[in-house]
Design a protein around this motif. Structure first.
Motif, PDB file in Angstrom:
ATOM      1  N   ARG A 162       0.854  -1.175   0.000  1.00  0.00           N
ATOM      2  CA  ARG A 162       0.000   0.000   0.000  1.00  0.00           C
ATOM      3  C   ARG A 162       0.896   1.233   0.000  1.00  0.00           C
ATOM      4  O   ARG A 162       2.044   1.181   0.457  1.00  0.00           O
ATOM      5  N   LYS A 164       1.643   5.666   0.243  1.00  0.00           N
ATOM      6  CA  LYS A 164       1.407   7.081   0.517  1.00  0.00           C
ATOM      7  C   LYS A 164       2.246   7.845  -0.503  1.00  0.00           C
ATOM      8  O   LYS A 164       3.472   7.712  -0.527  1.00  0.00           O
ATOM      9  N   VAL A 185      -3.513   2.978  -3.332  1.00  0.00           N
ATOM     10  CA  VAL A 185      -3.185   4.285  -2.754  1.00  0.00           C
ATOM     11  C   VAL A 185      -4.027   4.519  -1.507  1.00  0.00           C
ATOM     12  O   VAL A 185      -5.244   4.668  -1.587  1.00  0.00           O
ATOM     13  N   ASP A 186      -3.369   4.559  -0.360  1.00  0.00           N
ATOM     14  CA  ASP A 186      -4.063   4.807   0.907  1.00  0.00           C
ATOM     15  C   ASP A 186      -4.000   6.263   1.347  1.00  0.00           C
ATOM     16  O   ASP A 186      -4.846   6.713   2.120  1.00  0.00           O
ATOM     17  N   SER A 187      -2.993   6.993   0.885  1.00  0.00           N
ATOM     18  CA  SER A 187      -2.794   8.347   1.391  1.00  0.00           C
ATOM     19  C   SER A 187      -2.098   9.191   0.335  1.00  0.00           C
ATOM     20  O   SER A 187      -1.230   8.708  -0.401  1.00  0.00           O
ATOM     21  N   ILE A 188      -2.512  10.451   0.263  1.00  0.00           N
ATOM     22  CA  ILE A 188      -1.906  11.434  -0.634  1.00  0.00           C
ATOM     23  C   ILE A 188      -1.304  12.547   0.221  1.00  0.00           C
ATOM     24  O   ILE A 188      -1.986  13.113   1.085  1.00  0.00           O
ATOM     25  N   PHE A 215      -9.356   9.815  -5.720  1.00  0.00           N
ATOM     26  CA  PHE A 215      -9.026   8.830  -4.684  1.00  0.00           C
ATOM     27  C   PHE A 215      -9.952   9.049  -3.485  1.00  0.00           C
ATOM     28  O   PHE A 215      -9.535   9.578  -2.445  1.00  0.00           O
ATOM     29  N   ASP A 217     -11.158   7.296  -1.179  1.00  0.00           N
ATOM     30  CA  ASP A 217     -10.917   6.603   0.084  1.00  0.00           C
ATOM     31  C   ASP A 217      -9.563   6.942   0.698  1.00  0.00           C
ATOM     32  O   ASP A 217      -9.204   6.394   1.748  1.00  0.00           O
ATOM     33  N   ALA A 218      -8.798   7.821   0.066  1.00  0.00           N
ATOM     34  CA  ALA A 218      -7.445   8.130   0.539  1.00  0.00           C
ATOM     35  C   ALA A 218      -7.454   9.289   1.521  1.00  0.00           C
ATOM     36  O   ALA A 218      -8.262  10.219   1.414  1.00  0.00           O
ATOM     37  N   TRP A 219      -6.538   9.226   2.493  1.00  0.00           N
ATOM     38  CA  TRP A 219      -6.305  10.359   3.377  1.00  0.00           C
ATOM     39  C   TRP A 219      -5.604  11.463   2.589  1.00  0.00           C
ATOM     40  O   TRP A 219      -4.799  11.191   1.686  1.00  0.00           O
ATOM     41  N   ARG A 240     -11.379  13.790   5.438  1.00  0.00           N
ATOM     42  CA  ARG A 240     -10.205  12.996   5.080  1.00  0.00           C
ATOM     43  C   ARG A 240      -8.902  13.783   5.189  1.00  0.00           C
ATOM     44  O   ARG A 240      -7.827  13.251   4.899  1.00  0.00           O
TER      45      ARG A 240
END
Length: 353
Positions: A162, A164, A185-188, A215, A217-219, A240
């Motif tokens: 996963r 960032k 992609v979990d986080s930007i 995205f 669902d991404a932080w 988010r």
């Protein structure tokens, strides 16, 4: 009882200290230097890592040697208070004030390790907390010009990774669509909270909106919300938004432009164990999520942030991947997420150290 009180009264005897320099050229092309601080006392040693991002600061510290007056018999808390009175950059002025926190964290983490070893106990035992496997993400820039390669090449070796990702306004529609297709992609990280640094990124409200929509669902970490246009661009995605660079204590969380549902608690930014533990308690008491971030640690410091994540926020997008994942083509056999931290039976360190 406040969390910090559990470590504050630990006896600590320091007879002297030594410094060990580390250096590595990392994938983004710069030479990373850090300094391992080794405190000695009563036949034990405690190790911490100064993760200041300024090579000259490490060169000056190592050239000067162990000049700080650290020797003595303390409690952990009295030693921390003593550190607060010292200029830990004698005859050198760091480029950024936050580097003083980084160095203090190196000293305090070494002192905590030593005090626990002298007391024949470990941090998790003293705090009465379980050490859970930690989920982690791999942090990456996308190159210049940006392409899918940094993600695709790592996924080719480790398909479950996963990520960032550092987002920049020069991302093309093709790249965004390729990243969407990975589902990884979990986080930007917009890096909009950095000012006057090498990693500053231009504020682009239209890009903020495009990425937030692409995205869902991404932080969304560290957008620059100083302009009304930027605030409007992310108004529908405020739940988010998370913060990293501006957070050095609880007051900074409370002063954030948007109160986060989860926040990046980097130990080195907090500087002192007391301030960091207050941050953990603040989040737990308010039901606010937390995750951890690394600072390109080259030594024991990476184990410290991984252990803290295992104690306080194991099930989060922790940006503390094991060494090796910074390579575009990581070697086979690296530990995957969730990571078993395996704490040492004594001290503040993983068993591998």
């Amino acid at each position: 009882m406040p969390l910090y009180d559990l470590v504050a009264s630990l006896p600590l005897k320091i007879e002297g200290y030594t410094l060990e320099g580390l250096s590595r050229t990392v994938s983004s092309g710069f030479e990373r230097k850090s300094t391992i601080i080794v405190l000695h006392g009563s036949g034990h040693d405690g190790r911490g890592e100064d993760v200041t991002y300024e090579p000259g600061a490490h060169d000056a510290q190592q050239a000067a040697g162990p000049v700080l007056p650290l020797a003595g018999e303390w409690t952990f808390d009295s030693f921390s208070e003593h550190l607060a009175t010292l200029d830990t950059f004698p005859d050198y002025t760091p480029e950024q004030p936050v580097y003083r926190n980084y160095r203090r964290w190196g000293l305090e983490s070494a002192a905590l390790d030593l005090a626990l070893r002298q007391a024949d106990t470990s941090l998790h035992e003293l705090l009465g907390r379980t050490v859970d496997p930690i989920t982690f993400v791999v942090s990456s820039r996308m190159g210049d010009p940006p392409t899918i390669d940094p993600v695709a090449r790592r996924l080719a070796r480790y398909p479950a990774l996963r990520f960032k990702l550092d987002a920049t306004p020069d991302w093309t529609e093709e790249l965004i669509e390729q990243l969407q297709a990975t589902g990884a992609v979990d986080s930007i990280d917009f890096k909009g909270a950095y000012k006057g640094t090498l990693v500053d990124v231009e504020t682009d409200p239209a890009f903020y909106r495009r990425i937030a929509e692409a995205f869902p669902d991404a932080w969304l970490e560290d957008p620059d919300l100083e302009t009304e246009e930027a605030r409007l661009a992310l108004a529908a995605h405020q739940d988010r938004i998370t913060w990293d660079a501006p957070i050095h204590d609880v007051k900074d969380i409370l002063a954030a432009p948007v109160m986060p549902r989860t926040v990046n608690l980097k130990p080195s930014r907090f500087g002192s164990v007391k301030s960091l533990f207050e941050g953990y308690e603040f989040c737990e008491q308010r039901g606010m999520g937390a995750y951890g971030g690394g600072q390109y640690e080259l030594g024991v410091g990476r184990g410290h942030v991984q252990l803290l994540a295992a104690l306080f926020h194991p099930n989060a997008p922790n940006d503390i991947a094991p060494g090796g994942f910074d390579a575009l083509d990581p070697e086979p056999g690296l530990p995957e997420s969730p990571l078993d931290v395996d704490p040492a039976p004594r001290g503040f360190r993983r068993d591998i150290d």
